[in-house]
Design an enzyme around this catalytic site. Sequence first.
Site, PDB file in Angstrom:
ATOM      1  N   ASP A 137       0.812  -1.218   0.000  1.00 38.87           N
ATOM      2  CA  ASP A 137       0.000   0.000   0.000  1.00 38.87           C
ATOM      3  C   ASP A 137       0.849   1.272   0.000  1.00 38.87           C
ATOM      4  O   ASP A 137       0.704   2.139   0.879  1.00 38.87           O
ATOM      5  CB  ASP A 137      -0.939   0.017   1.208  1.00 38.87           C
ATOM      6  CG  ASP A 137      -1.684  -1.298   1.399  1.00 38.87           C
ATOM      7  OD1 ASP A 137      -1.930  -1.980   0.396  1.00 38.87           O
ATOM      8  OD2 ASP A 137      -2.017  -1.622   2.550  1.00 38.87           O
ATOM      9  N   GLU A 153     -11.371  -1.839  -3.624  1.00 31.49           N
ATOM     10  CA  GLU A 153     -10.821  -1.046  -2.523  1.00 31.49           C
ATOM     11  C   GLU A 153      -9.784  -0.072  -3.050  1.00 31.49           C
ATOM     12  O   GLU A 153      -9.565   0.044  -4.254  1.00 31.49           O
ATOM     13  CB  GLU A 153     -10.203  -1.954  -1.461  1.00 31.49           C
ATOM     14  CG  GLU A 153      -9.156  -2.906  -1.962  1.00 31.49           C
ATOM     15  CD  GLU A 153      -8.802  -3.973  -0.919  1.00 31.49           C
ATOM     16  OE1 GLU A 153      -9.455  -4.041   0.131  1.00 31.49           O
ATOM     17  OE2 GLU A 153      -7.865  -4.738  -1.175  1.00 31.49           O
TER      18      GLU A 153
END
Length: 338
Positions: free
Chosen positions: A62, A227
């Site tokens: 991420d 997401e």
Amino acid sequence: MRLTRNKPPTDRLRGRRIAALVAGLGVVLAAAITIPLTVGTASAAAYPGPGIVTGDIVDVHDPEITKTPAGGYLLVHTGRGLSIKTSSDRTAWRNAGSVFPNGTPWADTYTRGGQDLWAPDITYVNGQYYLYYSASYFGENRSAIFLATSPTGASGSWTHRGLVVESRTTDNFNAIDPNLVIDGGRWYLAFGSFWSGIKMIDLNPGTGLRSGTALRSIAGRNGGAIEAPTLFKRGSYWYQYVSFDRCCAGAASTYRVMVGRSTSVTGPYVDRNGVPMTAGGGTEILAGHGSIHGPGHQAVLADNDADVLFYHYYTDSGRPQLGINLMRYDSAGWPVVY
């Protein structure tokens, strides 16, 4: 309601547990692999390999990036207290500690006392760094997004500013994967994972915290795997990048980067074929190919030479690694990774 999500902290940090097994295998060279002509439905012509990056580029999940006032790069990613990396040239990276070396007791309710924080978003604005980040526990949507600020971005320099938004087990959304969006004088936060998809709330530009109670839906797959929203303006369009499918399964990951666009920051966003992103739409711009597995949880940065796509992917050994590519736009204005 979907009762699972695809980013358990134990899998996010999987690379640390197997580091001893893969040491010395030359993981940096994975960024310069030769891609076979065809692998499944992807081809070398369709997707390039990541650009060459060096230094502390493994065990990255991420990644989120911003430019510093001096022209360097500050990257923050999922990890214990949120991990920091820096670079002067966007190629060579070095570890620079963590955002919260002394822990985050205010997040313990959401992490069950764990120290791993997820999916940060970092922006330099108004003379300081704004950091939004997620606190959660695998398989639950009892989650929260918090804000911290810093004048320097250095480890330990961050001030906790408070809770921005939370989700409870009775909610149909998940308050993780934040992305700060600034449109003129208005601030928004996009976020979300699984459940009913990607949401957007208003922020107070003076505090960076939530303003009002509006909760917009800007993308979703009817409970399916979506997401990591990233909203980015280029020309007259706002582009919404998201990640579809399965993250954090090593070389078995099926994560891929999708995009839609809108002339308004609040939507509606549609893909190349006109399908609304709230109805599962999304145009794929990057997916697994060759020895690049599950690229996703993207960030986009407007840099001097091009718009730049940052993401994580997995090597054949299953180790998560930082990926960086440039982007151009085709004749219809859709992004193309190169």
